[in-house]
Structures are given as structure tokens and as C-alpha cells.
Design a protein around this motif. Sequence first.
Motif, PDB file in Angstrom:
ATOM      1  N   LEU A  51       3.677   0.184  34.310  1.00 24.50           N
ATOM      2  CA  LEU A  51       2.813  -0.906  34.759  1.00 24.50           C
ATOM      3  C   LEU A  51       1.687  -0.372  35.641  1.00 24.50           C
ATOM      4  N   GLU A  52       1.979   0.687  36.405  1.00 20.78           N
ATOM      5  CA  GLU A  52       0.973   1.272  37.294  1.00 20.78           C
ATOM      6  C   GLU A  52      -0.068   2.088  36.529  1.00 20.78           C
ATOM      7  N   ARG A  55      -2.100  -0.547  30.739  1.00 22.22           N
ATOM      8  CA  ARG A  55      -2.356  -1.988  30.708  1.00 22.22           C
ATOM      9  C   ARG A  55      -1.441  -2.632  29.675  1.00 22.22           C
ATOM     10  N   LEU A  59       4.956  -8.568  29.757  1.00 28.93           N
ATOM     11  CA  LEU A  59       6.211  -7.918  30.139  1.00 28.93           C
ATOM     12  C   LEU A  59       7.319  -8.804  29.586  1.00 28.93           C
ATOM     13  N   CYS A  77       5.645  -6.640  38.962  1.00 27.34           N
ATOM     14  CA  CYS A  77       4.587  -6.731  37.955  1.00 27.34           C
ATOM     15  C   CYS A  77       3.453  -7.621  38.459  1.00 27.34           C
ATOM     16  N   SER A  81       0.212  -5.586  38.389  1.00 25.36           N
ATOM     17  CA  SER A  81      -0.581  -5.921  37.209  1.00 25.36           C
ATOM     18  C   SER A  81      -0.633  -7.438  37.032  1.00 25.36           C
ATOM     19  N   THR A  84      -0.814  -9.356  33.651  1.00 27.12           N
ATOM     20  CA  THR A  84       0.269  -9.248  32.674  1.00 27.12           C
ATOM     21  C   THR A  84       1.149 -10.496  32.723  1.00 27.12           C
TER      22      THR A  84
END
Length: 134
Positions: A51-52, A55, A59, A77, A81, A84
Amino acid sequence: MTADHSPKSDSPRILLAEDEEAMRTYLARALTNAGYEVRAVDRGTEAIPLLESERFDLLLSDIVMPEMDGIELAQCCAEISPHTRVMFITGFAAVSLRASREQPEAKVLSKPFHLRDLVLEVERVFEEQAEASL
């Protein structure tokens, strides 16, 4: 134990976190066949670095997993992000109720489910995302 199932680079990208190997393989194959690019991991702690560094549009996480449950993963998450979307899969009805209270933006799909139902729910998530961005 990361698996990369990549049909084409312009496909929506899904990060699948599922600790049960047979289920993870089954879901990844179904989503890939439906045209999605899928990265699959066997635990939430393995999903965080992805996730870091990459892209993902969605999820898709089991709720009950070792080391870090799906709800904790979804909360991470949201920080790492925020674009997401999150969708949970679970075999525990009580857990799905907890998830829906703590993560109201996430859809919850209870096991057992047919792969067609999973693909339809994922398509709905992406349709809602597309409508929201108009």
C-alpha cells in the motif's frame, strides 16, 4: 508470499489479503479472469508495504487473519492510501457486523459466496467510485 496476477496494466488494481491459501488462489484467479490486476498476500502486515509503494484501487481483505486483522488493515489503508476502496470478505457474521460499524465505507461479503457474486460486488464498488468522481 506475494502473488502477482497481471492481465493488463490499465486494469483496476486489487490488493487481496487472505490468509487461507486455497481461498486466496481461488479469489485471485476469479478476479484476474474478470479483468482485474491482482496482488495477493497472506496477511495484513504483508499488505502494508505494498500500500505504501504501489497504487491500488481496491483492498479486498479477509477480516480474521493472523498478525493484523482486516479491520486494522483497512484503518491503515485509509491513512496510507485514502483513495483505495475497501471491501471485506468473512466467514463470521458477528465479525461482519463489527466491520460495518467500524468501517462504514466498506462492503462486507460473507462466506460462502459464489465467485460471480464477488465479481459483481467488486464491479459495483468500481461503478460507485466512477459515479462519485463525475
